[in-house]
Design an enzyme around this catalytic site. Structure first.
Site, short mmCIF file in Angstrom:
data_model
loop_
_atom_site.label_atom_id
_atom_site.label_comp_id
_atom_site.label_asym_id
_atom_site.label_seq_id
_atom_site.Cartn_x
_atom_site.Cartn_y
_atom_site.Cartn_z
CD GLU A 40 -34.71 44.04 1.27
OE1 GLU A 40 -34.30 43.10 1.87
OE2 GLU A 40 -34.35 45.10 0.91
CE1 TYR A 123 -33.38 44.20 6.32
CE2 TYR A 123 -34.42 42.75 5.08
CZ TYR A 123 -33.53 43.66 5.03
OH TYR A 123 -33.03 44.20 4.19
CG ASP A 141 -29.54 43.58 8.15
OD1 ASP A 141 -28.90 44.31 8.86
OD2 ASP A 141 -28.76 43.08 7.15
#
Length: 293
Positions: A40, A123, A141
């Site tokens: 991520e 996020y 997102d």
DNA sequence: TAGTCGTGGTC
DNA sequence: TGACCAAGACT
């Protein structure tokens, strides 16, 4: 709407989701939540196809937070290579150190604890909690915001990011955490592969039957997007060039005057160096530059 | 809230 | 060919 949204997306995702490394069982077994966290970080503002080779090399070298925490910033920036936004590399390194020092070396599960780590925002914190631990949170997102703007609100472009986005997504999640995780991933996947920014492929969209934007005839909405500043000749390009030179120096110091010697605007080059030092991305001593130790 | 922060692919 | 775009976060 929530039930039909999930009912349309879940089977579509099972049939059409891309086979990405961080979705494979072997990946999750080998690297655990840390692997999700690293992926991520790299995916923040960076396309999937550029991340994949860097991610595999990174986790081969540093497979867990303790390994990364033991590395130096210079090694981290070198390994980050040309992924862009090199501050992310320092933040990821800082997150590893915080996990070592404050969480016993184990990636935390709670959103609040994840948010407290450097480089982790709304996020990424929820993406880790959901995709690594299976908890039920809204993961929002840029793809998610575009899909909701169109399918739910009936407008072509999302409004600027706001905390309300989390509530919008939460409304669409099924009660079951495993299903909710799939809906989170599927909404992102749909935005990335079908409901894209420039040319949505509505003929292949599982939501076309309930899409509010389609129902009102695909009106163009007022374009409130911010124009991206020109990169050529920018401070960002100068900073990138300086760091690239230091990476290529392979751990050695460089006399400052040998870094970007032909840059058209020497004052801009010097400002870039100063700002990199201020950001902890560079060190200077006795007229020489090096990656931070 | 708006500006800043890399890099490379796409159309 | 140049503007747009990309699994955001920080200040």
């Amino acid at each position: 709407m929530p039930d039909s949204f999930a009912a349309a997306l879940i089977p579509w995702y099972r049939a059409h989701a891309r086979d990405l490394p961080w979705r494979r069982g072997e990946y999750l077994e080998r690297y655990g939540p840390w692997g999700v966290l690293v992926s991520e970080f790299m995916l923040q503002q960076t396309p999937v196809n550029r991340v994949i080779p860097h991610l595999e090399a990174w986790l081969t070298r540093w497979p867990d937070p303790l390994a990364l925490a033991a590395a130096s910033p210079a090694e981290v920036l070198q390994q980050w290579a040309n992924l862009g936004y090199p501050r992310r590399a320092l933040w990821l390194h800082g997150a590893a150190i915080a996990i070592r020092d404050e969480h016993g070396g184990r990636t935390p599960r709670e959103v609040a604890a994840l948010l407290a780590l450097p480089g982790i925002g709304d996020y990424t914190a929820r993406a880790v909690a959901v995709f690594a631990f299976g908890d039920r949170h809204p993961v929002v997102d840029t793809n998610t915001r575009r899909v909701i703007a169109r399918a739910v609100h009936g407008v072509a472009q999302p409004a600027p990011p706001a905390r309300r986005d989390l509530d919008d997504m939460l409304t669409l999640l099924p009660d079951d955490p495993a299903d909710a995780a799939i809906v989170n991933a599927a909404t992102m996947e749909l935005g990335a592969t079908v409901c894209t920014a420039r040319t949505p492929d509505c003929a292949r969209c599982p939501l076309s039957g309930l899409c509010a934007w389609r129902a009102v005839g695909f009106p163009e909405s007022e374009d409130r997007r911010r124009r991206q500043a020109k990169y050529e000749g920018s401070d960002r390009q100068a900073r990138g060039g300086v760091l690239r030179a230091l990476r290529h120096a392979d751990g050695h110091r460089l006399p400052a005057e040998t870094v970007l010697p032909d840059w058209p605007d020497p004052a801009q080059r010097d400002r870039a160096i100063d700002s990199l030092i201020a950001d902890g991305l560079l060190e200077a001593s006795q007229g020489e530059l090096m990656l931070p130790r």
